[in-house]
Design a protein around this motif. Sequence first.
Motif, short mmCIF file in Angstrom:
data_model
loop_
_atom_site.label_atom_id
_atom_site.label_comp_id
_atom_site.label_asym_id
_atom_site.label_seq_id
_atom_site.Cartn_x
_atom_site.Cartn_y
_atom_site.Cartn_z
N LYS A 1 0.84 -1.21 0.00
CA LYS A 1 0.00 0.00 0.00
C LYS A 1 0.87 1.25 0.00
CE LYS A 1 -4.52 -1.08 1.89
NZ LYS A 1 -5.39 -0.97 3.08
N ILE A 2 1.99 1.21 0.71
CA ILE A 2 2.88 2.37 0.68
C ILE A 2 3.44 2.54 -0.73
CG2 ILE A 2 5.03 3.33 1.60
CD1 ILE A 2 4.26 1.96 4.24
N GLY A 3 3.56 1.44 -1.45
CA GLY A 3 3.94 1.54 -2.86
C GLY A 3 2.95 2.35 -3.67
N HIS B 1 1.68 5.01 -2.74
CA HIS B 1 1.75 6.40 -2.24
C HIS B 1 1.66 7.42 -3.37
CE1 HIS B 1 2.84 9.39 0.81
NE2 HIS B 1 3.51 9.99 -0.15
N SER C 1 3.77 1.14 -7.46
CA SER C 1 3.86 2.56 -7.79
C SER C 1 3.83 2.78 -9.30
CB SER C 1 5.13 3.16 -7.18
OG SER C 1 6.26 2.57 -7.77
N ARG D 1 6.15 -4.28 -4.19
CA ARG D 1 5.94 -2.96 -3.60
C ARG D 1 6.34 -1.87 -4.59
NH1 ARG D 1 9.62 -1.55 1.44
NH2 ARG D 1 11.10 -1.34 -0.25
#
Lengths: 335, 265
Positions: free
Chosen positions: B101-103, B105, B169, B165
């Motif tokens: 999920k941070i990917g 961002h 993005s 990850r």
Amino acid sequence: MSKIKAFVGKHRSLMLTAALVFAIVFPLFGFKKSMVRIFCRILMYFTLAGSLNITNGYSGQTSLGHAGFYCIGAYVMAILTTRFQISFWPVLLLSGIGAAVAGLIISVPTLRLKGIYLSIITLGASEVIRIIALNWEGVTGGSFGIKDIPRPTFFGFTFDSPLKFYYLFLGVAVIFLLISYRLIHSRVGRSWMSIRENELAAKSLGVRTAPAKMMNFAYGAFWAGIIGGIYAVYVQYIDSAVFSLDEGFNIMSMIIIGGQGTLIGPIVGSIVVNGLTELLRPIGVWRFVMYAALIIVMMWFRPQGLMGESNSILAGAKIKMRKAGKTGGKKEAIS
Amino acid sequence: MSGLLRTEGVCCYFGGLKAVDNVDMQVEPGDIFGIIGPNGAGKTTFFNVCSGIYKPTHGKVYFCDQDISNMSQEAISHLGVGRTFQTTQLFQFMSVLENVKIGCHMGTKTNMFDAIFHTKTYRADEQYAEEKSMETLRNAGLEQYANTLAGNLSYGIQRRVEIARSLASSPKILMLDEPAAGMNRLETDALRDFLKELNAKGQTILLIEHDMKFVMNCCNRIMVLNFGEKICEGSPEFVSGNKEVQTAYFGSRTFGKDVEANAEN
């Protein structure tokens, strides 16, 4: 224990409502004023520790200077309400904003610092703020402090007893918890946690770490300022001695004991530390020795704190160490 | 002057040490480009220069014809350069799903206001992050690990999570630093198939690898570095047939030849 955890996890909203109803109802059962004051302290320190936990526990910026922001909030409130007779509510917001701005200012030069170095800088900043408060006599009243801070009113209703303040503190705590919960479970919170876990990787995924850290610092400071503002009208007299380093460590000890990186941890930490303060009152200053011992014991046996998950940052350090010890040879072979 | 990622005479010196010396490289869109070289050849340093962790001492790095030599790491990521690291840099104490999920961002733009008031942006972003992450995990065959703590996974799986990850993005170029290091043969083969599949979908990949078999089977073009200098570039067949490369990897054979020549005389 795991059963309890599963049950709580399943009925989370029910448990929260129950806790809230309990918090609202139980002070009504005719406690002594001194008891209600303790409850106020617990709630006040919960929000303070909780806001420190946002910077320490979630973005991994180990700040020790929370007392400084708390101090700014209190002085903004005291000065604006006594000198300029501005009413409580807008000033409360200003207290928070003032502290947040101070947080921003401190966070800019410390962006590149981590861990113990950041702690030392924030420690120094906190002390600088206190010393300014002590010596800037024209504005802060110097060592005499500021007295006769007016009680806040709300549509003709005056907050003049500990019980009423209890509900004010409770309201702030609930709002703080709600907003923080929402932030943590969003893109913003995830980017904070990614910085805590691994800044290099966070950057490689496009997380702009500098603004994220600054916002995080300012957000933590904001709530410290809000609590400072309420504290000022609650005790009606402030001087700089209250906001010493001891206060900063006191707040810090709550999140260490309660658990960093969890929203519930600071509540437990606040209850434990404030409860102990009252219980150990007979032994006087020796109680600080007890705190120190408690913190050391906690760091040794349960580094993630009472409420901490094993995935909180402090527990992480220990797990990492164990892992490295076991598989150290293997890792070397790979790299 | 095209190519997705291009370097012109890139040098990276650490004091007197020439870690990367005058390297030209051009990665075309849709390529799988491999960088190989003996230990200490400057591969990872070169990677770090391309992704903004180090600034080049001399020379320029262009991405989509934009000079990125002096840009910050985050800004380069925002342009569409995704990368993994030689030693896995996962968010160890977060679940695999949270890692991915941070990917997401960069694909989302919730700010503090949105998060506090649960605005439309927040809801759309959360949905996007959830769906995109799950999709990425599915594609990478990591679905069953979604709720496991990343630090508890085996090394091979961790490497895969790191790739996933980065993929979340949606990078224009995926830079992998020794993706197969520490993997067993089976995992390496699975990784190769996974990368080829990604490439077939149009993902440009730039990778560093030690495993020769892996590189030869996987890459379309290969660049060889030795002591910071580029010694050869071309197709796998061309590179494996190149004398200089063989010298760099296996040492010189001239000594043996000299002996033979002397014996004949």
